[in-house]
Design an enzyme around this catalytic site. Structure first.
Site, short mmCIF file in Angstrom:
data_model
loop_
_atom_site.label_atom_id
_atom_site.label_comp_id
_atom_site.label_asym_id
_atom_site.label_seq_id
_atom_site.Cartn_x
_atom_site.Cartn_y
_atom_site.Cartn_z
N HIS A 156 21.45 -56.19 103.32
CA HIS A 156 21.73 -54.98 104.10
C HIS A 156 22.21 -55.34 105.50
CE1 HIS A 156 19.53 -52.88 100.92
NE2 HIS A 156 20.09 -51.77 101.38
N LYS A 160 18.81 -52.23 109.67
CA LYS A 160 17.81 -51.69 108.74
C LYS A 160 16.40 -52.05 109.21
CE LYS A 160 16.74 -51.32 103.84
NZ LYS A 160 16.54 -49.89 103.94
P1 NAP Z 1 20.02 -44.43 111.37
O1 NAP Z 1 21.48 -44.55 111.54
O2 NAP Z 1 19.10 -45.19 112.31
O3 NAP Z 1 19.66 -42.88 111.38
C1 NAP Z 1 18.38 -42.36 111.53
C2 NAP Z 1 18.52 -41.15 112.42
O4 NAP Z 1 17.27 -40.46 112.46
C3 NAP Z 1 18.88 -41.51 113.86
O5 NAP Z 1 19.93 -40.67 114.29
C4 NAP Z 1 17.59 -41.21 114.64
O6 NAP Z 1 17.86 -40.83 115.96
C5 NAP Z 1 17.06 -40.04 113.81
N1 NAP Z 1 15.65 -39.78 114.01
C6 NAP Z 1 14.64 -40.65 114.25
N2 NAP Z 1 13.49 -39.98 114.38
C7 NAP Z 1 13.77 -38.68 114.18
C8 NAP Z 1 12.99 -37.49 114.18
N3 NAP Z 1 11.69 -37.50 114.44
N4 NAP Z 1 13.62 -36.32 113.93
C9 NAP Z 1 14.93 -36.27 113.67
N5 NAP Z 1 15.74 -37.35 113.70
C10 NAP Z 1 15.14 -38.55 113.94
O7 NAP Z 1 19.59 -44.89 109.90
P2 NAP Z 1 20.43 -44.71 108.53
O8 NAP Z 1 21.14 -45.96 108.21
O9 NAP Z 1 21.15 -43.41 108.57
O10 NAP Z 1 19.22 -44.60 107.50
C11 NAP Z 1 18.27 -43.55 107.56
C12 NAP Z 1 17.26 -43.77 106.44
O11 NAP Z 1 17.93 -43.68 105.18
C13 NAP Z 1 16.61 -45.17 106.46
O12 NAP Z 1 15.28 -45.06 106.02
C14 NAP Z 1 17.44 -45.94 105.45
O13 NAP Z 1 16.74 -47.04 104.88
C15 NAP Z 1 17.70 -44.87 104.44
N6 NAP Z 1 18.86 -45.07 103.57
C16 NAP Z 1 18.76 -44.51 102.35
C17 NAP Z 1 19.80 -44.59 101.47
C18 NAP Z 1 19.67 -43.94 100.13
O14 NAP Z 1 20.62 -43.98 99.33
N7 NAP Z 1 18.54 -43.31 99.83
C19 NAP Z 1 20.99 -45.26 101.83
C20 NAP Z 1 21.07 -45.82 103.11
C21 NAP Z 1 20.00 -45.69 103.97
P3 NAP Z 1 17.85 -41.97 117.12
O15 NAP Z 1 18.89 -42.94 116.74
O16 NAP Z 1 18.17 -41.21 118.37
O17 NAP Z 1 16.47 -42.55 117.13
#
Ligand code: NAP
Length: 267
Positions: A156, A160
């Site tokens: 990844h 992550k």
């Molecule tokens: P990311 O870019 O870091 O996005 C997470 C977002 O959530 C950021 O904008 C963050 O804001 C926000 N956030 C944090 N705390 C919050 C809260 N209390 N309320 C509302 N928003 C909040 O991460 P990502 O790559 O999108 O991944 C997000 C999650 O999805 C991770 O757990 C990842 O492992 C997972 N994921 C899942 C899949 C799937 O297919 N299921 C695929 C890829 C990723 P700030 O940046 O301002 O803190």
């Protein structure tokens, strides 16, 4: 098709911003609010990149959000700590969670399953929304019936937070359900550098690679006398996850129970 009112937690994130595009661009989806921990009281259109998405309020407080908007489904793409809080709170307001956030513990999943039962509501937790990744897991489960020795290598991007990935854990669980138990490697093997053999799950090993440039990739390697089998999936962008998010949102409206893993809702 009936309209589905959706709220999205984590709209500025890499996954969340794709989910916003999906919700805004799907005819029978209606994006009613987003949940962010910044920008309270603003509209989504005030945020750079979302100027064309109108009438979507931003809330920082999930309770306030659920009291003010009529949502059917919450899509959560944040962090495990907040994802759990969001999913539990959504269920208490009769809103069905679709959670892509990874890193939930076994206890978290059990608690959500119990809440779904109590409320008789659907909830889908999908560690991987990419259809190809779901097939990779299913094919790996099939292969594990014939190959007892397996190593999972997940790769990844370096932003992550959790390791191993939710997909790797889910793959290991699926393999474990059919594989004849075995502690792999040499009985006397010794790590000269801690972690060299990766994480152990039920006798199998999981290796986590983190590098800039990667998105989400996994290779499941099976070995037996004189042969190996490699099953690999690559997500090259976050759009690859969105067809799975769409299916999950549509399906959760028809389900009144807890589902862990997209493979359980694909025909
Ligand atoms: P990311 O870019 O870091 O996005 C997470 C977002 O959530 C950021 O904008 C963050 O804001 C926000 N956030 C944090 N705390 C919050 C809260 N209390 N309320 C509302 N928003 C909040 O991460 P990502 O790559 O999108 O991944 C997000 C999650 O999805 C991770 O757990 C990842 O492992 C997972 N994921 C899942 C899949 C799937 O297919 N299921 C695929 C890829 C990723 P700030 O940046 O301002 O803190």
């Amino acid at each position: 098709m009936e309209q589905i009112n959706i709220m999205i937690a984590g709209p500025r994130g890499r996954m969340g911003s794709e989910a916003v595009k999906l919700a805004a661009g799907t005819e029978h989806f209606n994006l009613v609010a987003v949940l962010d921990h910044k920008h309270d009281g603003m509209m989504l259109s005030d945020i750079e990149g979302f100027q064309s998405i109108h009438n979507v309020p931003i809330y920082t407080d999930i309770e306030k959000c659920l009291q003010n908007v009529q949502a059917d489904v919450l899509i959560d793409l944040t962090t495990p700590e907040f994802g759990m809080l969001h999913a539990k709170t959504a269920l208490s307001y009769n809103v069905r969670p679709v959670v892509g956030t990874t890193g939930f513990s076994k206890e978290n999943l059990e608690e959500l399953e119990r809440l779904c039962k109590e409320k008789e509501l659907g909830c889908i937790i999908a560690p991987n929304f990419a259809i190809g990744a779901v097939l990779m897991m299913k094919f790996s489960q099939l292969a594990a019936k014939y190959f007892r020795d397996v190593e999972i290598i997940e790769l990844h991007h370096d932003k992550k937070l959790d390791a191993p990935s939710g997909t790797a854990v889910k793959t290991a669980e699926m393999i474990s359900a059919v594989r004849e138990a075995k502690k792999q490697g040499h009985a006397n093997e010794k790590e000269t550098i801690t972690g060299a053999r990766g994480a152990e799950f039920d006798g199998m090993h999981i290796h986590s690679v983190r590098l800039p440039g990667l998105i989400a990739h996994q290779q499941v390697l099976f070995g037996s006398d004189g042969q190996t089998l490699t099953i690999r999936h690559d997500s090259y962008n976050r759009e690859s996850f969105m067809s799975g998010v769409k299916v999950a949102v549509e399906t959760v409206m028809k389900h009144n129970s807890f589902v862990y893993g997209l493979e359980n809702i694909l025909d």
